[in-house]
Design an enzyme around this catalytic site. Structure first.
Site, PDB file in Angstrom:
ATOM      1  N   GLU A  78      33.631  43.139  45.364  1.00 20.12           N
ATOM      2  CA  GLU A  78      34.600  43.032  44.270  1.00 20.12           C
ATOM      3  C   GLU A  78      33.902  43.028  42.914  1.00 20.12           C
ATOM      4  OE1 GLU A  78      37.652  43.528  45.063  1.00 20.12           O
ATOM      5  OE2 GLU A  78      37.052  43.449  47.164  1.00 20.12           O
TER       6      GLU A  78
ATOM      7  N   GLY B  64      41.709  42.102  51.793  1.00 23.44           N
ATOM      8  CA  GLY B  64      40.580  41.192  51.812  1.00 23.44           C
ATOM      9  C   GLY B  64      40.381  40.554  50.450  1.00 23.44           C
TER      10      GLY B  64
ATOM     11  N   HIS C 273      33.237  46.444  41.569  1.00 21.67           N
ATOM     12  CA  HIS C 273      34.412  47.063  40.961  1.00 21.67           C
ATOM     13  C   HIS C 273      34.536  46.760  39.465  1.00 21.67           C
ATOM     14  CE1 HIS C 273      36.365  49.004  44.257  1.00 21.67           C
ATOM     15  NE2 HIS C 273      36.528  47.906  44.964  1.00 21.67           N
TER      16      HIS C 273
ATOM     17  N   GLU D  40      40.123  43.487  42.944  1.00 22.78           N
ATOM     18  CA  GLU D  40      39.137  43.435  41.874  1.00 22.78           C
ATOM     19  C   GLU D  40      39.732  43.298  40.483  1.00 22.78           C
ATOM     20  OE1 GLU D  40      39.810  47.886  42.918  1.00 22.78           O
ATOM     21  OE2 GLU D  40      39.702  45.975  43.980  1.00 22.78           O
TER      22      GLU D  40
ATOM     23  N   GLU E 137      36.232  52.734  45.698  1.00 18.99           N
ATOM     24  CA  GLU E 137      35.934  52.018  46.937  1.00 18.99           C
ATOM     25  C   GLU E 137      34.630  52.436  47.600  1.00 18.99           C
ATOM     26  OE1 GLU E 137      37.370  49.445  47.452  1.00 18.99           O
ATOM     27  OE2 GLU E 137      39.245  49.640  46.351  1.00 18.99           O
TER      28      GLU E 137
END
Length: 825
Positions: free
Chosen positions: A291, A256, A294, A259, A313
């Site tokens: 993202e 998807g 992260h 990061e 995650e």
């Protein structure tokens, strides 16, 4: 190529201190190869010791260590061994590397619409050595100095900010210490939109053919980005540490998003090419916020080894939902999480491959990718949400800040996190962590009553006993009205609820009604039978989400009749007023029932009922564009009315916003193809009219869906006889479309070939792509014992690890479908 073992990584980390990377990439060498010159400066704790770097070149031109040449033939199996190390070392490698098409390395994609090339680095967990020489493990972080040679008209984006350009080379600012798998360079004729927020330069990049769409959508993307920064600065108390913040929407991306500090890469489907539903806008916002999380969890503080991938995650997942709900217009983020993400996680947690959230054995780097699943993401996020409820949200936040401040620009482990939480709370949370983070399995919550006495029964998987505490609640409903509610803490297998005054017997008694914990709610048959009448009247979207989740998981557990789900869908779906929940329920119902939990014989009638329900919403006078789009998509996915579909293909009978929408048109084409009402020549005509990336992929999918022996033979050859450099997205389009819901007579001969021929693609494809193809292409619609037997036979053979896991889990789901069909017909 050998995957880095954890034992090797620990030994190397005790020996090596990486101080800097200097990387020069020459992207002007043609369509297949690029130049990669790397200088690594590192210390060594043991004089005269030996170690190795990862390097997977097409050709090596020269290697020197501390000025002494090394024979280039010493690069074997992706490793370059280094002997006689000194206290201070400098390794220089000059090599030529190959571009990839499977997204694992320096990916090169061609936009079919204008023929332009786009490049981006995607090292994942174990392919950075395809881009540059490196010590490829997460705990050997170092600053990067990067130079890139590229055509003058190209944009070049890297982790650091652009500093200067001279003689065709672009130079970038030195980064703060980052892990090897975060390194990236993106290059090509990207279109760009730029802004600034709170002193942070912002950039959004897309391929040139999406420039108009970006211009229309940039304000929304920038707004969400800015809101995310404000939220995280407030929550973390640590300013964004990576300078500028670019978001590059790249083609043919396997994930998807990724990061990379200062240069986040996202799949370019998030720049919408047609009309998008609110659920799709919500998903994009959540991914952006995820993202960004992260940048602190993962980038600033990085896991020591891949067994603590959850520290990246699970936190990003948790904070993405919370940040999106609190800081953006998409306040329904947690409802969407309940309906989609958690159900993905529940399925992963009952699969044979289930594993703990934390501490999952990761003996080598490649195994890390196997655990990027619904346990690491939504289950981990739910556990963190429970921890915040368990010790108090302010205390939890204090512990998070302490953890980040203590380990910034370094690495950390589960024990480091637990220490920070214990120190902040003054509690020993080892028992909580053992039950929630270190033990697999999902608890099931059921209600038993005796007059006014209400008991919540907690059951835990027999093979994974645990005493998970749940901080949650329970509520009673009658005709859609909440008539009683109580907070409850579940610490044992039987918890009597106090303070819940029921009075008249409710139609629905629901534990975890606010969805605060991770548990499947099992409703008894009497309550289930009332849902078609009760669910349409419940006003709280979170409660509706919990009920839908109970029904959908009940299919897999064999406690819910598929016919009941269909009845409830007909009654409750048309009045659902939260668009993401509307779309989630439609997607999951159409994905689970036809040809899977419903037999092939029952599928046509069910599809007719789903399509008719979609028409009711589509034709509602007060429906918003987003609702009508979701309803129209449901109709297209299920309707057998060829005349209606032909009218819609021509743009007739549609609202204005859909009449020229290529993405919607391709959905219609795909459905007509699956009904045998669209010939190959007509599909190719439409592809000629839409030469975009999406047009190419959707034409492949539509052609694959034609229910004829000739087209299935052609599609199978596309999947298994691909050339040496196939596009992972093209392969995926074929795999996902091959086994339809009703054409088993045509596809059954390919079931055995799927299990025997797909694994052989490991010689051409990377582990991640093959893992996805095995999962997405699995013949779950051929619900027969013979499919299980073929899968089990394949599992006795030698399979790539990712393929084996996909086969094991998908076969488990197939058994769930078989059991349901046997019980309910």
């Amino acid at each position: 190529m050998p995957s880095l073992l954890r034992t090797e990584a620990e030994e190397r980390a005790s020996l090596v201190d990486v101080r800097s990377y200097d990387i020069a990439l020459d992207l002007t060498k043609g369509d297949e190869l690029f130049g990669s010159a790397t200088t690594i400066r590192f210390g060594c704790t043991t004089p005269h010791a030996s170690t190795f770097v990862e390097l997977r070149p097409q050709e090596v031109h020269s290697i020197t260590l501390n000025g002494n040449p090394i024979d280039v033939s010493d690069v074997k199996d992706g490793r370059l061994w280094l002997d006689h190390l000194e206290a201070d070392n400098e390794l220089v490698v000059d090599a030529t590397m190959a571009y990839v098409r499977d997204g694992e390395g320096m990916h090169r994609a061609i936009d079919p619409q204008d023929g332009q090339a786009y490049l981006y680095g995607s090292p994942a967990s174990s392919t950075a050595g395809k881009i540059y020489a490196c010590f490829e493990q997460p705990d050997l972080k170092a600053p990067y100095n990067v130079r890139v040679k590229a055509p003058q008209e190209w944009a070049v984006i890297a982790n650091g900010a652009a500093r200067e350009a001279a003689d065709g080379w672009r130079t970038f600012e030195t980064t703060r210490p980052i892990a090897t798998y975060f390194f990236t360079v993106c290059a090509g004729p990207f279109a760009v939109q730029q802004a600034e927020h709170d002193g942070i330069p912002l950039g959004i990049y897309v391929r040139a053919t999406l420039a108009d769409q970006l211009a229309e959508q940039a304000d929304e993307i920038f707004t969400v980005t800015q809101q995310g920064f404000d939220y995280y600065h407030r929550v973390y108390g640590i300013r964004y540490p990576w300078g500028k913040y670019d978001q590059v929407f790249v083609p043919e991306f396997n994930m998807g998003a990724m990061e990379n500090p200062g240069c986040v890469t996202l799949r370019d489907e998030f720049v919408f090419q047609g009309h998008a539903s609110r659920a799709e806008h919500l998903l994009r916002a959540t991914v952006i916020i995820h993202e960004m999380a992260h940048m602190w969890f993962g980038d600033l503080v990085t896991m020591q080894w891949w067994d603590d991938l959850w520290l990246n995650e699970s936190f990003a997942e948790f904070l993405a939902q919370q940040g999106t709900a609190e800081a953006t217009e998409f306040s329904e983020a947690w409802v969407d999480f309940s309906a989609i993400r958690k159900n993905w996680g529940y399925a992963a947690d009952r699969a044979p491959s289930t594993h703990p959230i934390a501490g999952t054995p990761a003996p080598d780097a490649n195994s890390a990718l196997e655990n990027l699943d619904g346990i690491t993401y939504p289950k981990g996020a739910s556990a963190l949400r429970q921890l915040a409820a368990y010790i108090g949200e302010d205390v939890f936040l204090s512990g998070v800040r302490k953890y980040l401040q203590t380990h910034e620009f370094g690495n950390a482990s589960l024990q480091d996190f637990l220490y920070a939480m214990s120190e902040a709370s003054g509690q020993n949370i080892e028992d909580w962590a053992q039950a929630w983070l270190l033990t697999p399995g999902t608890d099931v919550l059921e209600i038993s009553t005796d007059g006014d006495r209400v008991v919540i029964n907690r059951s835990t998987p027999e093979q994974f006993p645990a005493q998970r505490p749940h901080v949650t609640d329970i509520a009673a409903y009658r005709h859609g009205v909440q008539v009683a509610r109580a907070d409850v803490r579940i610490d044992s297998d039987r918890t009597e609820v106090h303070g819940l005054k029921l009075g008249q017997a409710p139609n629905l008694l629901l534990p975890n009604e606010s969805d605060r914990t991770w548990a499947i709610v099992a409703l008894d048959e009497t309550t289930q039978a009332k849902l078609p009448d009760e669910l349409p009247h419940i006003e709280d979207a979170t409660v509706r989400g919990v009920v839908w989740s109970s029904l959908l998981n009940g299919l897999a557990l064999g406690t819910v009749n598929p016919a009941l789900l269909l009845d409830t869908f007909e009654a409750a779906w048309p009045v659902e007023d939260v668009d993401p929940l509307l779309e989630a329920v439609a997607t999951m119902t159409t994905g689970l029932l036809p040809g899977r939990f419903l037999t092939v014989a029952h599928t046509p009638a069910a599809l007719d009922r789903l399509a008719a329900t979609g028409i009711r919403v589509f034709e509602a006078a007060a429906a918003s564009d987003s609702r009508r789009l979701t309803a129209a998509r449901l109709v297209v996915a299920t309707s057998a009315d060829i005349q209606l579909l032909r009218e819609w293909l021509a743009g007739r009978g549609l609202p204005a916003f859909l009449t020229d929408d290529d993405q919607f048109r391709w959905s219609v084409i795909g459905r007509l193809a699956s009904l045998g009402a669209m010939e190959i020549a007509e599909i190719e005509d439409w592809r000629t009219k839409d030469p975009s990336v999406s047009g190419v992929l959707r034409s492949l999918s539509a052609r694959t869906r034609i229910p004829s022996e000739e087209t299935k033979a052609w599609a199978w050859s596309q999947l298994t006889e691909a050339n040496d450099n196939p596009s992972s997205h093209e392969l995926g389009a074929v795999a996902r479309s091959f086994f339809g819901a009703t054409e088993q007579e045509i596809t059954r001969p390919y079931v055995e070939r799927f299990f025997t021929e797909l694994p052989k693609l490991s010689s051409k494809l990377g582990d991640m792509v093959l893992h996805l193809l095995a999962a997405d292409g699995y013949p779950t619609t051929v619900v027969e014992e013979s499919t299980v037997e073929l899968a089990e036979r394949a599992l006795h053979g030698d399979l790539p690890a990712g393929v084996r896991r996909s086969f094991v889990d998908a076969t488990s789901r197939l058994r769930e479908q078989l059991r349901s069909q046997e019980r309910f017909g």
